[in-house]
Design a protein around this motif. Structure first.
Motif, PDB file in Angstrom:
ATOM      1  N   ASP A  48      29.309  -4.443  74.074  1.00 53.64           N
ATOM      2  CA  ASP A  48      28.902  -3.501  75.122  1.00 53.64           C
ATOM      3  C   ASP A  48      27.864  -2.515  74.618  1.00 53.64           C
ATOM      4  OD1 ASP A  48      30.590  -4.701  76.937  1.00 53.64           O
ATOM      5  OD2 ASP A  48      32.235  -3.302  76.573  1.00 53.64           O
ATOM      6  N   GLU A  49      28.004  -2.068  73.375  1.00 57.68           N
ATOM      7  CA  GLU A  49      27.052  -1.119  72.805  1.00 57.68           C
ATOM      8  C   GLU A  49      25.656  -1.738  72.708  1.00 57.68           C
ATOM      9  OE1 GLU A  49      26.469   1.729  68.867  1.00 57.68           O
ATOM     10  OE2 GLU A  49      28.140   0.326  68.948  1.00 57.68           O
ATOM     11  N   GLN A  51      24.505  -4.237  74.533  1.00 58.89           N
ATOM     12  CA  GLN A  51      24.005  -4.388  75.905  1.00 58.89           C
ATOM     13  C   GLN A  51      23.457  -3.072  76.428  1.00 58.89           C
ATOM     14  OE1 GLN A  51      27.158  -6.276  78.251  1.00 58.89           O
ATOM     15  NE2 GLN A  51      25.674  -7.863  78.737  1.00 58.89           N
ATOM     16  N   ASP A  52      24.193  -1.985  76.196  1.00 58.59           N
ATOM     17  CA  ASP A  52      23.737  -0.674  76.656  1.00 58.59           C
ATOM     18  C   ASP A  52      22.439  -0.264  75.973  1.00 58.59           C
ATOM     19  OD1 ASP A  52      25.954  -0.553  78.285  1.00 58.59           O
ATOM     20  OD2 ASP A  52      27.091   0.780  76.959  1.00 58.59           O
ATOM     21  N   VAL A  55      19.568  -2.384  77.589  1.00 58.00           N
ATOM     22  CA  VAL A  55      19.255  -1.931  78.949  1.00 58.00           C
ATOM     23  C   VAL A  55      18.544  -0.578  78.901  1.00 58.00           C
ATOM     24  CG1 VAL A  55      20.282  -1.104  81.111  1.00 58.00           C
ATOM     25  CG2 VAL A  55      21.050  -3.257  80.108  1.00 58.00           C
ATOM     26  N   ALA A  56      19.026   0.331  78.052  1.00 60.10           N
ATOM     27  CA  ALA A  56      18.397   1.652  77.930  1.00 60.10           C
ATOM     28  C   ALA A  56      16.969   1.549  77.399  1.00 60.10           C
ATOM     29  CB  ALA A  56      19.239   2.555  77.023  1.00 60.10           C
ATOM     30  N   GLN A 103      22.215  -2.252  87.532  1.00 58.31           N
ATOM     31  CA  GLN A 103      23.187  -1.369  86.897  1.00 58.31           C
ATOM     32  C   GLN A 103      23.322  -0.024  87.614  1.00 58.31           C
ATOM     33  OE1 GLN A 103      22.454  -0.435  82.789  1.00 58.31           O
ATOM     34  NE2 GLN A 103      24.436   0.555  82.534  1.00 58.31           N
ATOM     35  N   ASP A 107      26.780   1.105  89.430  1.00 62.60           N
ATOM     36  CA  ASP A 107      27.412   2.363  89.018  1.00 62.60           C
ATOM     37  C   ASP A 107      27.607   3.285  90.214  1.00 62.60           C
ATOM     38  OD1 ASP A 107      27.398   1.402  86.443  1.00 62.60           O
ATOM     39  OD2 ASP A 107      25.702   2.656  85.787  1.00 62.60           O
TER      40      ASP A 107
END
Length: 151
Positions: A48-49, A51-52, A55-56, A103, A107
């Motif tokens: 997840d880290e 992926q984040d 994306v960021a 995303q 959210d």
């Protein structure tokens, strides 16, 4: 037609002895990649880290350079991950672009459902809930308008 230096047709011409040649790593016959020290010093990150991070990193690049002007190599470099990690997590640049755009919307919907599923919130009239939903959605579209124009 472009050819990599040191290639003839599809066959790579390798030096007779890769020892001392900076293009070759410690393993004979394999191109040099990251050194063992570089790999050991990299932090272990969760799925997840990573992926984040991707994306960021992709969001501002897509906003400023557009979809066609942004390469996965640029995204990987900005995120501090390998290009292979980008493809491992998203499969393609197109799917990464979808994730970047979807995303914020996902959210928003999740937060809306959570906020309005609380029993105490049902005291608010339906007209007010609808107004709040549309106003917040409009704000989301305004904040992401540059990305949405890339569609």
């Amino acid at each position: 037609m472009f050819r990599w230096p040191g290639t003839v047709g599809r066959e790579v011409i390798r030096p007779a002895s890769p020892v001392g040649d900076p293009r070759w790593g410690s393993r004979r016959g394999r191109p040099r990649t990251a050194s063992d020290d570089e790999v050991a010093s990299r932090p272990k990150r969760s799925w997840d880290e990573v992926q984040d991070l991707v994306v960021a990193a992709a969001r501002p690049l897509f906003e400023t350079q557009g979809y066609a002007g942004t390469s996965t190599r640029d995204i990987a470099r900005q995120a501090g991950v390998t290009q292979a990690a980008v493809f491992r997590h998203f499969g393609s640049k197109e799917k990464l672009f979808e994730a970047v755009i979807l995303q914020p919307l996902c959210d928003y919907v999740d937060s809306f459902v959570e906020r309005w599923s609380d029993d105490a919130q049902w005291k608010v009239p339906p007209e007010q809930r609808t107004h709040d939903y549309v106003a917040d959605l409009w704000d989301l579209v305004r904040r992401n308008r540059t990305l949405l124009t890339q569609l």
